[in-house]
Scaffold this motif. Sequence first.
Motif, PDB file in Angstrom:
ATOM      1  N   LEU A  85       1.015  -1.138   0.057  1.00  0.00           N
ATOM      2  CA  LEU A  85       0.003   0.059   0.035  1.00  0.00           C
ATOM      3  C   LEU A  85       0.856   1.371   0.082  1.00  0.00           C
ATOM      4  O   LEU A  85       0.302   2.266  -0.680  1.00  0.00           O
ATOM      5  N   MET A  86       2.131   1.047   0.889  1.00  0.00           N
ATOM      6  CA  MET A  86       2.666   2.556   0.737  1.00  0.00           C
ATOM      7  C   MET A  86       3.701   2.498  -0.505  1.00  0.00           C
ATOM      8  O   MET A  86       3.885   3.676  -0.775  1.00  0.00           O
ATOM      9  N   THR A  87       4.072   1.582  -0.895  1.00  0.00           N
ATOM     10  CA  THR A  87       4.914   1.595  -2.270  1.00  0.00           C
ATOM     11  C   THR A  87       4.078   1.553  -3.427  1.00  0.00           C
ATOM     12  O   THR A  87       4.811   1.949  -4.512  1.00  0.00           O
ATOM     13  N   GLY A  88       3.134   1.014  -3.476  1.00  0.00           N
ATOM     14  CA  GLY A  88       2.230   0.921  -4.761  1.00  0.00           C
ATOM     15  C   GLY A  88       2.580  -0.124  -5.517  1.00  0.00           C
ATOM     16  O   GLY A  88       2.134  -0.263  -6.657  1.00  0.00           O
ATOM     17  N   GLY A  89       3.570  -0.985  -5.062  1.00  0.00           N
ATOM     18  CA  GLY A  89       4.095  -2.300  -5.557  1.00  0.00           C
ATOM     19  C   GLY A  89       3.245  -3.343  -5.269  1.00  0.00           C
ATOM     20  O   GLY A  89       2.147  -3.359  -4.901  1.00  0.00           O
ATOM     21  N   ARG A  90       3.862  -4.526  -5.473  1.00  0.00           N
ATOM     22  CA  ARG A  90       3.377  -6.051  -5.603  1.00  0.00           C
ATOM     23  C   ARG A  90       3.409  -6.564  -4.009  1.00  0.00           C
ATOM     24  O   ARG A  90       4.464  -6.091  -3.340  1.00  0.00           O
ATOM     25  N   ALA A 129       7.644  -0.781   7.697  1.00  0.00           N
ATOM     26  CA  ALA A 129       8.000  -0.847   6.285  1.00  0.00           C
ATOM     27  C   ALA A 129       9.042  -0.921   5.834  1.00  0.00           C
ATOM     28  O   ALA A 129       9.759  -1.675   5.224  1.00  0.00           O
ATOM     29  N   GLN A 130       9.941   0.105   6.155  1.00  0.00           N
ATOM     30  CA  GLN A 130      11.216   0.372   5.781  1.00  0.00           C
ATOM     31  C   GLN A 130      12.258  -0.680   6.195  1.00  0.00           C
ATOM     32  O   GLN A 130      13.150  -1.389   5.504  1.00  0.00           O
ATOM     33  N   LYS A 131      11.837  -1.075   7.535  1.00  0.00           N
ATOM     34  CA  LYS A 131      12.757  -2.028   8.269  1.00  0.00           C
ATOM     35  C   LYS A 131      12.481  -3.240   7.633  1.00  0.00           C
ATOM     36  O   LYS A 131      13.549  -4.237   7.384  1.00  0.00           O
ATOM     37  N   ARG A 132      11.250  -3.765   7.305  1.00  0.00           N
ATOM     38  CA  ARG A 132      10.977  -4.957   6.784  1.00  0.00           C
ATOM     39  C   ARG A 132      11.638  -5.010   5.249  1.00  0.00           C
ATOM     40  O   ARG A 132      12.081  -6.078   5.057  1.00  0.00           O
ATOM     41  N   GLN A 133      11.302  -4.007   4.639  1.00  0.00           N
ATOM     42  CA  GLN A 133      11.984  -4.098   3.257  1.00  0.00           C
ATOM     43  C   GLN A 133      13.498  -4.364   3.428  1.00  0.00           C
ATOM     44  O   GLN A 133      14.251  -4.791   2.406  1.00  0.00           O
TER      45      GLN A 133
END
Length: 139
Positions: A85-90, A129-133
Amino acid sequence: PKLDLGMKTKELVTAHPLFAGLPKKQQKAIMKVMRPQFAVPGEKLIRKGDRGDAAYFIASGAVEVRTATHNVLLGRGDVFGEIALMTGGRRSADVFALGYCQLVRLRAQDFKKLLADSTDLQDHVAMLAQKRQLMNSDD
Ligand code: CMP
């Protein structure tokens, strides 16, 4: 421990630490738009590669996130499905219910509105989200 089958809308929101700290007005706004979702053991909640249409908050129970290299356990109070949702990606990983789970599902536009209305929550979710990515970038 109690299974929390059929938790009431209000209980679902106040059971969640991220929501419990929000002003009453915002809690009420969440109650209006949330989709309570009950999951059974083994149920696939998110499929890697799909487009993201919602984020999930765990009110009770546990889920397992499976990336290429990690299995991460999430429980009450955790959020998942926020990255797409935050990145607009998959979707970046598969997510399964480990046991019976009571989830609060927020559709993309409602989730975004919630974050826009709360700087604390916005910061928390962005960091998460950043940490997980970052953790997944060495997959
Ligand atoms: P999203 O990519 O939308 O869908 C899969 C979800 O799994 C992702 O959002 C995160 O909420 C969660 N997730 C992905 N990687 C991790 C990780 N390394 N640790 C915890 N949760 C993760």
